[in-house]
Design an enzyme around this catalytic site. Structure first.
Site, PDB file in Angstrom:
ATOM      1  N   GLY A 272       0.825  -1.200   0.000  1.00 18.38           N
ATOM      2  CA  GLY A 272       0.000   0.000   0.000  1.00 18.38           C
ATOM      3  C   GLY A 272       0.856   1.246   0.000  1.00 18.38           C
ATOM      4  CB  SER A 273       1.771   3.854  -1.784  1.00 16.98           C
ATOM      5  OG  SER A 273       0.918   3.855  -2.908  1.00 16.98           O
ATOM      6  N   GLY A 274       0.257   5.662   0.563  1.00 15.52           N
ATOM      7  CA  GLY A 274      -0.680   6.739   0.836  1.00 15.52           C
ATOM      8  C   GLY A 274       0.004   8.085   0.826  1.00 15.52           C
ATOM      9  CE1 TYR A 275      -3.762  11.503  -0.511  1.00 14.74           C
ATOM     10  CE2 TYR A 275      -4.283  13.154   1.145  1.00 14.74           C
ATOM     11  CZ  TYR A 275      -4.585  12.505  -0.033  1.00 14.74           C
ATOM     12  OH  TYR A 275      -5.697  12.873  -0.735  1.00 14.74           O
ATOM     13  CB  THR A 276       2.066   9.840   5.532  1.00 14.56           C
ATOM     14  OG1 THR A 276       1.194  10.958   5.655  1.00 14.56           O
ATOM     15  CG2 THR A 276       3.251  10.008   6.461  1.00 14.56           C
ATOM     16  CE  LYS A 277       1.114   5.470   7.657  1.00 13.44           C
ATOM     17  NZ  LYS A 277       0.396   4.959   8.824  1.00 13.44           N
TER      18      LYS A 277
ATOM     19  CB  VAL B 189       2.774  -0.726   3.615  1.00  9.37           C
ATOM     20  CG1 VAL B 189       2.900  -1.999   4.447  1.00  9.37           C
ATOM     21  CG2 VAL B 189       2.215   0.402   4.472  1.00  9.37           C
TER      22      VAL B 189
ATOM     23  CG  ASP C  72      -8.453   6.578   8.270  1.00 12.83           C
ATOM     24  OD1 ASP C  72      -9.600   6.465   7.787  1.00 12.83           O
ATOM     25  OD2 ASP C  72      -7.426   6.457   7.591  1.00 12.83           O
TER      26      ASP C  72
END
Length: 500
Positions: A138-143, A145, A277
């Site tokens: 996974g990839s988001g605004y911050t991290k 994985v 969240d």
């Protein structure tokens, strides 16, 4: 078609190589303790000094704010340290000063500069040498994985700053300082590490260790600007669509695990913790057990209030008002927020459908009490544990006639061959009809309710509740010896005769 297949394989190989290089570069950089790191780019230094000072001040202000968010989480477990906070009568500034000293030499120092004081079973930077990247989870605004296999083949999940994420990009655009921005963004990872150490529970992902480093590798606060990698146990992302097609027993397990987690969070070492969240994507399963894997948006802050009107819980289709206590905080707001989110994201979809008939009234009660916030988390957990007790013990089957098993001939130590299967839903097998039962009596009841069923088998295989797995079939060609199996064959019906 072969050309397309080769292209896909090439694309997959390219993605794998790029990921391997990315992670390798990460590990190399976090192990370079003592390297001289320039905190601002040459372009920035060559620019206007006044603008430079202003940007640096603004970034430092944000760094201080992020650090203040973590400070309350570090109060706990420091009471026995020589730098701890021995007296409740201390003035707040004195407590804060003592806390600062404690942070520099304990947990904060370890997280910022590397796991020097890690326990024997914790992993550090050395554990990541010769690892193999498997996939991006996974990839988001911050991290970001990443799933990796360690040198010994053990799978783990790595969390690290997403260098291409929105948070990092916006920060660099605003402050022109990649190193300072990496430190700022990494505070979410550091906060999550603190929470994972403070909030240890079977339904929270296990922190396996971390790898961190800064410019000097020294304590005392420092800049802490090195990259940070969090090492977690590997779980499987929760797939709600797949779960909706699973047997009720497995869906109930997810809900039960969630309630046990929320019960712990309601009285955790940090106080009552709210998951801000609250989404299925924040959870994984490990060997069938639900685990919360994303804690950076967890909050133990109490909502201050003057009147009940200040204690409003607002959801897309429902609003609730909670009481304002005499102490000026909203009573149970974090707990009730978690309960209702569990109801709308999990219970609604997983709990009622195909619940055993002897338990539907209890399930309906849970749905009503959580959907209307009529029960607290203690009452909700008690209701779930009561259902589990009835389900495991078979007490919900008391209405089944004991004589139903007499309609079958039992052959112990035998299995079947040449089976003619039929499908039922939901089944533990896609090729046939395999369901969990408490006993042969319940299996006979199910077989009688299926028009295709003429026999069933019980083996030593069990579910997580200890219930037996029963295989139902239309027919079979012959029996075979099997010391772990029992075969039940429906007796041929004979014409009924009238009795006086």
């Amino acid at each position: 078609m072969p050309i397309m297949g080769n292209s896909l394989r090439a694309a997959a190989l390219l993605a794998f190589v790029v990921l391997s290089i990315l992670v390798s570069l990460l590990i190399s950089s976090v192990q370079q303790f003592g390297a001289t790191i320039s905190h601002f780019s040459n372009a920035t230094l060559a620019g206007d000094e006044e603008k430079f000072a202003s940007l640096r001040g603004a970034l430092n202000s944000q760094l201080n704010e992020r650090r203040k968010e973590i400070i309350p989480l570090l109060l706990f477990d420091n009471d026995d340290d020589e730098n701890g906070l021995p007296g409740e009568s201390r003035h707040f500034s004195q407590r804060d000063e003592a806390l600062e000293s404690s942070l520099d030499y304990n947990l904060w120092n370890e997280i910022t500069h590397g796991s020097r004081k890690a326990h024997m079973d914790e992993m550090g930077c050395d554990s990541l040498v010769d690892m193999q990247a498997v996939e991006i989870l996974g990839s988001g605004y911050t991290k970001l994985v990443v799933k990796v296999n360690l040198a010994g083949g053990q799978p783990v999940a790595l969390k690290l700053v997403n260098e291409q994420g929105i948070d990092m990009g916006k920060c660099v655009e605003d402050f022109k300082d990649p190193q300072g921005c990496r430190e700022l963004v990494s505070y979410k990872l550091k906060k999550e590490m603190v929470l994972l150490q403070r909030l240890q529970h079977p339904n929270i992902i296990k922190l396996r260790g971390h790898c961190a480093g800064d410019a000097g590798g020294q304590g005392g606060g420092g800049q802490g600007g090195g990259r940070v990698t969090v090492i977690l146990e590997q779980g499987n992302p929760l797939q709600m669509i797949q779960l909706l097609q699973s047997p009720w027993e497995d869906r109930f397990r997810v809900c039960l695990d969630l309630v046990r987690l929320l019960h712990f969070l309601s009285q955790s070492p940090l106080g009552s913790v709210a998951l801000l969240d609250f989404q299925p994507r924040q959870f994984v399963t490990v060997s069938g057990e639900l685990k919360l894997t994303d804690l950076d948006d967890a909050s133990a802050e109490e909502t201050a209030c003057q009147t009940d009107a200040d204690c409003s819980l607002q959801f897309p289709h429902r609003n609730f008002t909670l009481p304002c206590s005499a102490q000026g905080v909203c009573e149970g707001l974090n707990e009730k927020m978690n309960i209702y989110n569990a109801y709308r994201y999990f219970f609604t979809y997983l709990l009622p459908h195909q619940a055993p008939s002897g338990l539907t009234h209890l399930v309906d009660h849970i749905m009503n009490s959580t959907g209307e916030l009529k029960a607290d988390i203690n009452q909700t957990l008690e209701a779930f544990e009561h259902i589990l007790l009835l389900y495991k013990s078979g007490l919900h089957l008391d209405n089944l006639p004991p004589s139903i098993i007499r309609d079958y001939t039992m052959m112990r130590g035998m299995g079947t061959s040449g089976n003619v299967e039929y499908r039922c839903w939901p089944s533990y097998s896609q090729q046939g009809c395999v369901l969990s039962v408490h006993s042969a009596r319940e299996a006979a009841y199910i077989c009688n309710s299926h028009s295709q069923c003429s026999s069933f088998s019980l083996s030593g295989h069990k579910t997580w509740t200890g219930r037996l797995l029963a295989s139902f079939r239309s027919s079979f060609s012959h029996l075979v010896p099997d010391g772990t199996s029992e075969v039940y064959v429906k007796k041929t019906k004979t014409p009924e005769t009238s009795t006086v």
